[in-house]
Design a protein around this motif. Structure first.
Motif, PDB file in Angstrom:
ATOM      1  N   ASP A   1      -3.228  -0.372   7.408  1.00 59.36           N
ATOM      2  CA  ASP A   1      -2.987  -1.083   6.154  1.00 59.36           C
ATOM      3  C   ASP A   1      -2.047  -0.289   5.248  1.00 59.36           C
ATOM      4  O   ASP A   1      -1.177  -0.866   4.584  1.00 59.36           O
ATOM      5  CB  ASP A   1      -4.309  -1.328   5.423  1.00 59.36           C
ATOM      6  CG  ASP A   1      -5.246  -2.266   6.171  1.00 59.36           C
ATOM      7  OD1 ASP A   1      -4.750  -3.056   6.996  1.00 59.36           O
ATOM      8  OD2 ASP A   1      -6.467  -2.203   5.925  1.00 59.36           O
ATOM      9  N   VAL A   2      -2.228   1.031   5.212  1.00 56.61           N
ATOM     10  CA  VAL A   2      -1.339   1.884   4.415  1.00 56.61           C
ATOM     11  C   VAL A   2       0.102   1.723   4.899  1.00 56.61           C
ATOM     12  O   VAL A   2       1.027   1.510   4.099  1.00 56.61           O
ATOM     13  CB  VAL A   2      -1.778   3.361   4.504  1.00 56.61           C
ATOM     14  CG1 VAL A   2      -0.717   4.273   3.869  1.00 56.61           C
ATOM     15  CG2 VAL A   2      -3.126   3.570   3.824  1.00 56.61           C
ATOM     16  N   MET A   3       0.309   1.822   6.201  1.00 56.36           N
ATOM     17  CA  MET A   3       1.659   1.721   6.755  1.00 56.36           C
ATOM     18  C   MET A   3       2.275   0.353   6.490  1.00 56.36           C
ATOM     19  O   MET A   3       3.485   0.244   6.261  1.00 56.36           O
ATOM     20  CB  MET A   3       1.639   2.033   8.249  1.00 56.36           C
ATOM     21  CG  MET A   3       1.326   3.486   8.560  1.00 56.36           C
ATOM     22  SD  MET A   3       1.543   3.941  10.301  1.00 56.36           S
ATOM     23  CE  MET A   3       0.191   3.069  11.079  1.00 56.36           C
ATOM     24  N   GLN A   4       1.455  -0.705   6.516  1.00 58.13           N
ATOM     25  CA  GLN A   4       1.988  -2.044   6.231  1.00 58.13           C
ATOM     26  C   GLN A   4       2.532  -2.125   4.809  1.00 58.13           C
ATOM     27  O   GLN A   4       3.523  -2.811   4.552  1.00 58.13           O
ATOM     28  CB  GLN A   4       0.904  -3.106   6.426  1.00 58.13           C
ATOM     29  CG  GLN A   4       0.518  -3.357   7.866  1.00 58.13           C
ATOM     30  CD  GLN A   4       1.539  -4.129   8.692  1.00 58.13           C
ATOM     31  OE1 GLN A   4       1.209  -4.653   9.752  1.00 58.13           O
ATOM     32  NE2 GLN A   4       2.767  -4.203   8.232  1.00 58.13           N
ATOM     33  N   GLY A   5       1.892  -1.405   3.889  1.00 54.37           N
ATOM     34  CA  GLY A   5       2.400  -1.395   2.522  1.00 54.37           C
ATOM     35  C   GLY A   5       3.800  -0.825   2.427  1.00 54.37           C
ATOM     36  O   GLY A   5       4.620  -1.275   1.613  1.00 54.37           O
ATOM     37  N   TYR A   6       4.107   0.154   3.284  1.00 52.63           N
ATOM     38  CA  TYR A   6       5.434   0.765   3.259  1.00 52.63           C
ATOM     39  C   TYR A   6       6.521  -0.206   3.732  1.00 52.63           C
ATOM     40  O   TYR A   6       7.714   0.052   3.525  1.00 52.63           O
ATOM     41  CB  TYR A   6       5.461   2.017   4.137  1.00 52.63           C
ATOM     42  CG  TYR A   6       4.471   3.090   3.736  1.00 52.63           C
ATOM     43  CD1 TYR A   6       4.005   3.189   2.422  1.00 52.63           C
ATOM     44  CD2 TYR A   6       3.991   4.003   4.673  1.00 52.63           C
ATOM     45  CE1 TYR A   6       3.090   4.176   2.058  1.00 52.63           C
ATOM     46  CE2 TYR A   6       3.084   4.998   4.307  1.00 52.63           C
ATOM     47  CZ  TYR A   6       2.634   5.074   3.008  1.00 52.63           C
ATOM     48  OH  TYR A   6       1.730   6.049   2.657  1.00 52.63           O
ATOM     49  N   GLY A   7       6.136  -1.302   4.368  1.00 49.06           N
ATOM     50  CA  GLY A   7       7.109  -2.303   4.797  1.00 49.06           C
ATOM     51  C   GLY A   7       7.869  -2.933   3.650  1.00 49.06           C
ATOM     52  O   GLY A   7       8.916  -3.567   3.862  1.00 49.06           O
ATOM     53  N   THR A   8       7.358  -2.780   2.430  1.00 46.19           N
ATOM     54  CA  THR A   8       8.087  -3.271   1.253  1.00 46.19           C
ATOM     55  C   THR A   8       9.471  -2.639   1.160  1.00 46.19           C
ATOM     56  O   THR A   8      10.443  -3.286   0.732  1.00 46.19           O
ATOM     57  CB  THR A   8       7.281  -2.961  -0.024  1.00 46.19           C
ATOM     58  OG1 THR A   8       6.056  -3.708  -0.001  1.00 46.19           O
ATOM     59  CG2 THR A   8       8.055  -3.317  -1.286  1.00 46.19           C
ATOM     60  N   ILE A   9       9.594  -1.380   1.568  1.00 46.38           N
ATOM     61  CA  ILE A   9      10.872  -0.669   1.441  1.00 46.38           C
ATOM     62  C   ILE A   9      11.957  -1.308   2.304  1.00 46.38           C
ATOM     63  O   ILE A   9      13.025  -1.684   1.783  1.00 46.38           O
ATOM     64  CB  ILE A   9      10.686   0.824   1.774  1.00 46.38           C
ATOM     65  CG1 ILE A   9       9.703   1.468   0.788  1.00 46.38           C
ATOM     66  CG2 ILE A   9      12.032   1.553   1.747  1.00 46.38           C
ATOM     67  CD1 ILE A   9       9.292   2.879   1.169  1.00 46.38           C
ATOM     68  N   PRO A  10      11.767  -1.475   3.615  1.00 45.64           N
ATOM     69  CA  PRO A  10      12.821  -2.116   4.404  1.00 45.64           C
ATOM     70  C   PRO A  10      13.033  -3.578   4.036  1.00 45.64           C
ATOM     71  O   PRO A  10      14.160  -4.082   4.137  1.00 45.64           O
ATOM     72  CB  PRO A  10      12.332  -1.967   5.848  1.00 45.64           C
ATOM     73  CG  PRO A  10      10.860  -1.752   5.741  1.00 45.64           C
ATOM     74  CD  PRO A  10      10.675  -0.976   4.466  1.00 45.64           C
ATOM     75  N   ALA A  11      11.970  -4.256   3.605  1.00 43.94           N
ATOM     76  CA  ALA A  11      12.141  -5.654   3.189  1.00 43.94           C
ATOM     77  C   ALA A  11      13.126  -5.747   2.029  1.00 43.94           C
ATOM     78  O   ALA A  11      14.019  -6.615   2.014  1.00 43.94           O
ATOM     79  CB  ALA A  11      10.794  -6.254   2.804  1.00 43.94           C
TER      80      ALA A  11
END
Length: 405
Positions: A200-210
């Protein structure tokens, strides 16, 4: 040190059961309701003069120091992981993310305690999120975490527990305390039997490439960047960012380079071993956020096929990069980059000084490079000591140059 990963693949992304664009975008939507985050995307600066100096076509810096007052990209991971934990624990309540972030269910969560080990930024983000939701937070700090960072975490309402040893010892102690007290670990590293929350933590970081894809209008078959340099640590950021780009671009994805300290080389060693491994050094880098002794096994499942090159840098190289970014003596925008935040830029500088290494990483005059400034001056006194500049002065010059541009 540098190694090209023999297990890297250029094929359609096949790890959606771990990390996916769909889950990352849902996390991004949830995070958009948290008042502690700035509503606008973080800046994507073009450093034309630095690119010319390095002999590459272009260089961009995604500046996560401006994500929130918390000062780092960790503000994207811990809060969404805590939110998902709460919705799982109270799954029959159908809790609304916005209402949770606004503290509307604080009475329901008053007896929930979350705990985590940290080198600084993750703990501060978790403490801030716990305060917003209305639950309790305990943070375990190891011997090398500075008093300045301890104060920053405590100011967000966390209860601090100090231990001897390094980051890995603090992870073990957090797990022990959670087991004894019935608390819930919200960690950014996985270990045996503990994977759901780190995912779940790593999924939050997906905001950056998005955001980067939107800011560059990148089509699936035309990536804006040929190379992306990512900080190491336990591997969470690199996995969160690389997985998104790999799913979006498929076989046309950029060349990914992971950068970590010489003395905290757990991902470099994982690339050598072919499995999640431990660092060989003292794990006492000034790059506190990257001073991790063991790779996250869950993150490694993503990194093994997605990362092309692993490299290490010295503390002196990171400090030099902080100074260049803060006062480039050119028309490039000054950037406040902390010790870990400057690591990607430092890695690029090291590669371009040794053209044989640059060639191994596929860098040349046609390369379009992205680095991520993962943190600002999260320890302001240390930042001033290392750069000779007060972070507010750098930000003032940044505002002036950005306005003129």
């Amino acid at each position: 040190m540098l190694i090209n990963n023999p297990r890297a693949q250029r094929s359609e992304y096949a790890l959606r059961d771990i990390l996916s664009i769909a889950q990352a975008d849902e996390s991004r939507a949830w995070l958009s309701t948290w008042p502690r985050l700035n509503p606008a995307p973080t800046p994507l600066y073009s450093l034309a003069h630095a690119a010319a100096h390095f002999g590459i076509a272009s260089l961009h810096v995604k500046d996560e120091s401006q994500r929130s007052a918390l000062g780092s990209f960790k503000a994207l991971g811990a809060p969404v992981a805590l939110l998902r934990l709460v919705t799982r624990l109270w799954h029959t309540h159908r809790l609304d993310p916005r209402a949770l972030f606004e503290g509307q269910h604080a009475s329901l969560l008053a007896h929930l305690t979350v705990i985590s080990a940290t080198d600084g930024n993750h703990g501060k983000a978790l403490a801030a999120a716990a305060r917003s939701l209305g639950c309790q937070c305990v943070i375990v700090l190891h011997a090398q975490v500075s008093a300045e960072r301890e104060w920053a975490i405590a100011s967000e309402g966390a209860r601090i527990m100090r231990i001897d040893g390094n980051y890995d010892a603090s992870v073990a102690e957090a797990a022990r305390l959670a087991h004894v007290n019935g608390w819930h670990v919200v960690s950014d590293t996985s270990y045996d039997g503990y994977t759901e929350i780190p995912r779940d933590v790593m999924q939050g970081y997906g905001t950056i490439p998005a955001e980067i894809i939107e800011q560059t209008a990148s089509a699936r078959d035309t990536p804006a960047f040929t190379h992306v340099l990512l900080q190491g640590g336990v591997g969470g950021l690199a996995a969160g960012v690389a997985s998104y780009f790999c799913e979006w671009h498929g076989a046309r994805r950029p060349h990914f380079i992971v950068v970590e300290p010489h003395q905290a080389d757990c991902l470099y060693q994982s690339a050598l071993a072919g499995h999640a491994a431990h660092a060989t050094g003292s794990v006492d880098s000034i790059m506190a956020g990257l001073a991790c002794g063991a790779a996250s096994p869950l993150a490694w499942r993503v990194l093994e096929p997605c990362i092309d090159t692993f490299m290490t840098i010295s503390d002196d190289e990171a400090i030099a990069a902080m100074r260049v970014l803060s006062d480039p003596s050119t028309n490039d925008v000054p950037i406040v980059a902390g010790e870990s935040g400057a690591a990607g830029f430092a890695g690029l500088a090291a590669l371009m000084r040794e053209r044989s290494l640059a060639a191994l990483a596929g860098l040349n005059s046609q390369s379009r490079v992205l680095v991520i400034n993962t943190e600002g001056a999260t320890a302001p006194a240390l930042y001033e000591e290392l750069t000779g500049q007060h972070p507010e002065d750098v930000l003032a010059r940044q505002r002036t140059i950005s306005h003129l541009a």
